[in-house]
Design an enzyme around this catalytic site. Structure first.
Site, PDB file in Angstrom:
ATOM      1  CG  HIS A  54      -1.633   1.198   1.641  1.00 22.97           C
ATOM      2  ND1 HIS A  54      -3.320   1.217   1.448  1.00 22.97           N
ATOM      3  CD2 HIS A  54      -1.978   2.412   1.327  1.00 22.97           C
ATOM      4  CE1 HIS A  54      -4.212   1.963   1.434  1.00 22.97           C
ATOM      5  NE2 HIS A  54      -2.752   3.019   1.001  1.00 22.97           N
ATOM      6  CG  ASP A 306      -0.186   5.328   3.793  1.00 25.61           C
ATOM      7  OD1 ASP A 306      -1.347   5.463   2.782  1.00 25.61           O
ATOM      8  OD2 ASP A 306      -1.448   5.500   5.066  1.00 25.61           O
ATOM      9  CD1 TRP A 312      -3.221  12.487   4.203  1.00 23.99           C
ATOM     10  CD2 TRP A 312      -2.643  12.104   2.165  1.00 23.99           C
ATOM     11  NE1 TRP A 312      -4.209  12.817   2.416  1.00 23.99           N
ATOM     12  CE2 TRP A 312      -3.555  12.711   2.142  1.00 23.99           C
ATOM     13  CE3 TRP A 312      -1.000  12.430   0.676  1.00 23.99           C
ATOM     14  CZ2 TRP A 312      -4.458  12.839   0.167  1.00 23.99           C
ATOM     15  CZ3 TRP A 312      -2.127  12.777  -0.295  1.00 23.99           C
ATOM     16  CH2 TRP A 312      -3.475  12.570  -0.690  1.00 23.99           C
TER      17      TRP A 312
END
Length: 410
Positions: A54, A306, A312
């Site tokens: 991911h 991620d 983020w």
């Protein structure tokens, strides 16, 4: 190629590995062959390559553009990306993605699943990433998720853009039900995800319950639908951080459904430790899903980076060992056997989530993809965060790193 004097995980002694035509031909304590291409690893640990299940390669290296995320919240990150997204070009996306993939290769990653934002009328990022996928095919396996960052039903033409991205060649159908305008929209969006996945024979990977709201329970909807349709092995729930806030009675009821559905869970330890709990005072939740409980209840769990320097998450290196280090601390996985088992979170478990099991692993008859780490065993690898010395892809050297022993002047 003949790999000599290798240590293998969960095996005693030294092993010789004969590779022929890009496949593991023979793995045994003694191998007789006349191969002149010899790699003597001198007792170092040989593992299957790391799996990154991911990441958002369309967003990497955009931290600070147009400005830094000062609150550290998921929501400010999304707002910042919405601005940065307006500046995307195919060349911009490709150059940053290539930079990240090169870095990941140095850390022993050969299998990557990247989410790609498709809430963009021009689908610029998806077009770019489909080109990257083709370009890196000899270096890494790259799966792409059509990811509706701003929602499927809450974004204008979100559903049609999602389906168009899948028709273009995305490997997985994504979703973000907790970010839809209403719970009804969230539930309906998941039904649309399954409809598209079945229509085009695709896997599913949904950003699910990435919020500190104990009432955000789309994971049960995702798992129940996967169970009903028999699609659990091809379905992944990413993040699932609301589970951190579920009461124990509900959580343990949920574990049964997750186990029955055969769904996969991806946790992102560094990212969600950073993003979650931002609205708390004290005690402050850290938001990592219940990795240990999930493992103990027979649910396939893996961990992921991620982000690498995006709105983020302002840092990140692409090294899966950082995720293990964070995970074993935050999830209380520091019993000796638990630490050893944690390597599964970045290898076998990730391969299972990506549906790679039939061609993944250091086993005779499988493609000769493997890494050699600067450690004699799994415990030493985790304790030292030992670097990857060699990465071999289908029997050919992909990356090598000289031993870097410090020179002391005492």
């Amino acid at each position: 190629m003949l790999v000599k004097n290798a240590r293998l995980r969960k095996q005693e002694g030294f092993w010789q590995i004969h590779i022929q035509n890009g496949m593991f031909q023979q793995i045994a304590p003694t191998v007789v062959c006349e191969d002149t291409d010899v790699l003597d690893v001198d007792g170092k640990l040989v593992l299957p390559p790391f799996v990154e299940p991911h990441i958002h390669l369309d967003c990497v290296y955009t931290a600070g553009e147009p400005r830094w995320n000062q609150s550290g919240t998921l929501f400010e990150g999304i707002a910042l990306w919405e601005e940065r997204k307006q500046q995307l070009t195919k060349e911009d996306v490709k150059s940053r993605a290539w930079k990240a993939i090169r870095t990941q290769i140095t850390h022993g990653v050969q299998f990557i699943r990247s989410h790609v934002d498709v809430t963009d009328p021009s689908l610029t990022a998806m077009r770019a990433m489909l080109e990257v996928k083709e370009e890196v095919a000899n270096l890494v396996d790259l799966q792409l998720v059509a990811f509706p960052q701003d929602g499927i039903l809450s974004f204008p033409n979100g559903l049609s853009l999602l389906e168009e991205a899948v028709k273009m060649g995305a490997d997985c159908v994504g979703g973000i039900p907790h970010y839809e305008f209403t719970r009804d929209y969230g539930v309906e969006s998941l039904k649309k995800v399954f409809e598209i996945a079945q229509k085009y024979d695709k896997m599913i990977d949904v950003h699910c319950d990435e919020i500190d709201d104990g009432q955000s329970r789309f994971l049960e909807v995702l798992a129940a639908e996967a169970y009903r349709l028999g699609m659990g092995a091809r379905t992944t729930a990413s993040h699932a951080v609301a589970m951190h806030s579920y009461n124990n009675a509900y959580a343990h009821k949920l574990f049964r459904l997750l186990r029955l559905s055969k769904i996969n869970i991806v946790s992102c330890p560094t990212e969600n430790t950073h993003l979650q709990g931002r609205f708390d005072t004290f005690p402050k939740r850290r938001g990592i899903t219940r990795v240990k409980d999930l493992m103990n209840n027979g649910v396939n769990v893996c961990i992921a980076q991620d982000s690498i320097m995006d709105p983020w998450y302002p840092i990140g290196t692409g090294n899966p060992m950082r995720e293990i280090e964070m995970c074993i601390h935050m999830c209380h996985l520091m019993g000796y056997e638990e630490m050893l088992q944690s390597l599964d979170l970045v290898t076998e478990n990730g391969a299972k989530a990506l549906n790679l099991a039939d061609r993944y692993g250091v086993e005779e008859g499988k493609p000769a993809n493997f890494i050699v780490v600067d450690a004699d065993n799994a415990y030493e690898l985790i304790r030292d965060m030992a670097p990857v010395l060699y990465s071999v892809r289908q029997g050919k050297m992909l990356m090598k790193r000289p031993h870097a022993e410090p020179e002391l002047f005492l």
